[in-house]
Design a protein around this motif. Sequence first.
Motif, PDB file in Angstrom:
ATOM      1  N   ARG A 182       0.828  -1.204   0.000  1.00 15.83           N
ATOM      2  CA  ARG A 182       0.000   0.000   0.000  1.00 15.83           C
ATOM      3  C   ARG A 182       0.865   1.257   0.000  1.00 15.83           C
ATOM      4  N   GLY A 236       1.332   4.094  -2.829  1.00 21.51           N
ATOM      5  CA  GLY A 236       0.865   5.401  -2.380  1.00 21.51           C
ATOM      6  C   GLY A 236       1.932   6.463  -2.520  1.00 21.51           C
ATOM      7  N   GLU A 277      -2.801   0.980  -5.171  1.00 23.56           N
ATOM      8  CA  GLU A 277      -2.835   1.185  -3.725  1.00 23.56           C
ATOM      9  C   GLU A 277      -4.186   0.752  -3.156  1.00 23.56           C
ATOM     10  N   ASN A 332       1.658   3.398   7.652  1.00 17.57           N
ATOM     11  CA  ASN A 332       1.707   3.944   6.295  1.00 17.57           C
ATOM     12  C   ASN A 332       2.724   5.075   6.199  1.00 17.57           C
TER      13      ASN A 332
END
Length: 305
Positions: A81, A85, A170, A190
Motif C-alpha cells: 500500500r 501510495g 494502492e 503507512n
Amino acid sequence: MSIATPQNPALAAALILAATTFIAGTTLLAKALGTESLGAPLHPLQISHGRFLFAFMGISTAVLILRPRFIRPHWGYHIGRTSFGWAGVTLMFASVAYIPLADATAITFLNPVFGMLLAIPLLGERVGPWRWGAALVAMIGAMILLRPTPASFQPAALLALGAAAVMGLELIFIKKLAGREGPLQVLWFNNLLGMIIASCAVLPVWQMPSLAQWGALAGLGLLMACAQACFINGMARADASFVAPFSYATLVFAAFYDFLGFGVVPDAISFLGAVIILAGAAILAWREGRPVPPAGRAAAAAHKP
C-alpha cells in the motif's frame, strides 16, 4: 479480526468534507514548492519526502498522546500500500507544477476506475455492465482533460494519469487491510514506511529548502496527516456509497485554491472533462455501494482467490 466503528452518517460527511479541504491544500502547497513561488523549485521527490516526514511526525505525536493498542501488522499489505501510495503522491505533486490543480485533481479521481480494473485479476472480482460503463465514461473525461491534439496536448497531464493508475494499485492493498487494523495504526505504519521509502529516494536530488519552503513542507505533511485521519474515520462511520460523493468536493477546493494562489481559472474543457470524470466515478461509487443479495455474496466469496 474486524474493527467495528459506530455508524454516524452526518459525522462521516463532515469528516470527508474536512479531508477534501486538507487534500486540496496539499496540492496548493505542492504547486508552490514545485514552482518558483517560494524559491528555487524543489524536486517532486523532495516534496513527497516532506509530505511523509512531517505527516509521520504529526501522527506519531497523536500516537504518543492517545496511546492506542496496536496489534500485529500485516507487513506485506502495508509495504504494498505504501509503496504505491508514495509513487502516486510523487507523480501527483510533479503534475501540479505544470497543469491546473483542478485538472490534476480530476484526473486522479480515475483511481477507483483503475482499482476496479485491477481488482479483476488481483482480487478475482467480477465486473458488470454498469461498472464497465462507468469506467468508460470516466476515461472519456480523462481524454478530454488530456487535450489530445498537437496544439493543446499537456504532457504533464500524463503524470496525473500515472498517479491515478498507481493509486488504483494502492486501493487493492487498502481493500486487503480494511477492517484488519485500527485507523491510527494503519496511518502510523503507512507514514513510517512512506518516510523510509521517501528518505532513500530523495538523497540524489535533495537541496536545502528556504525557510518558507520548510514551512510549506511542514504544512503539507500535517495537512495530509489530518486529511488521512478524517478520511479513514469518515469512511468507517458510513457506507462508501454515501460518503463517496462528498470526496468530490476536493475538485472544487482545488480550483478555488488555484484561483486564489495563482490566478488560474478553469476553462470550458477543464470543466467538461472534470464533470464527465466525476459522473463516471459517481456511477461506480453507486454500484460499489449497492447491497449484495445473499446469493450474490456467496457467489462472490466462492470466486475470491
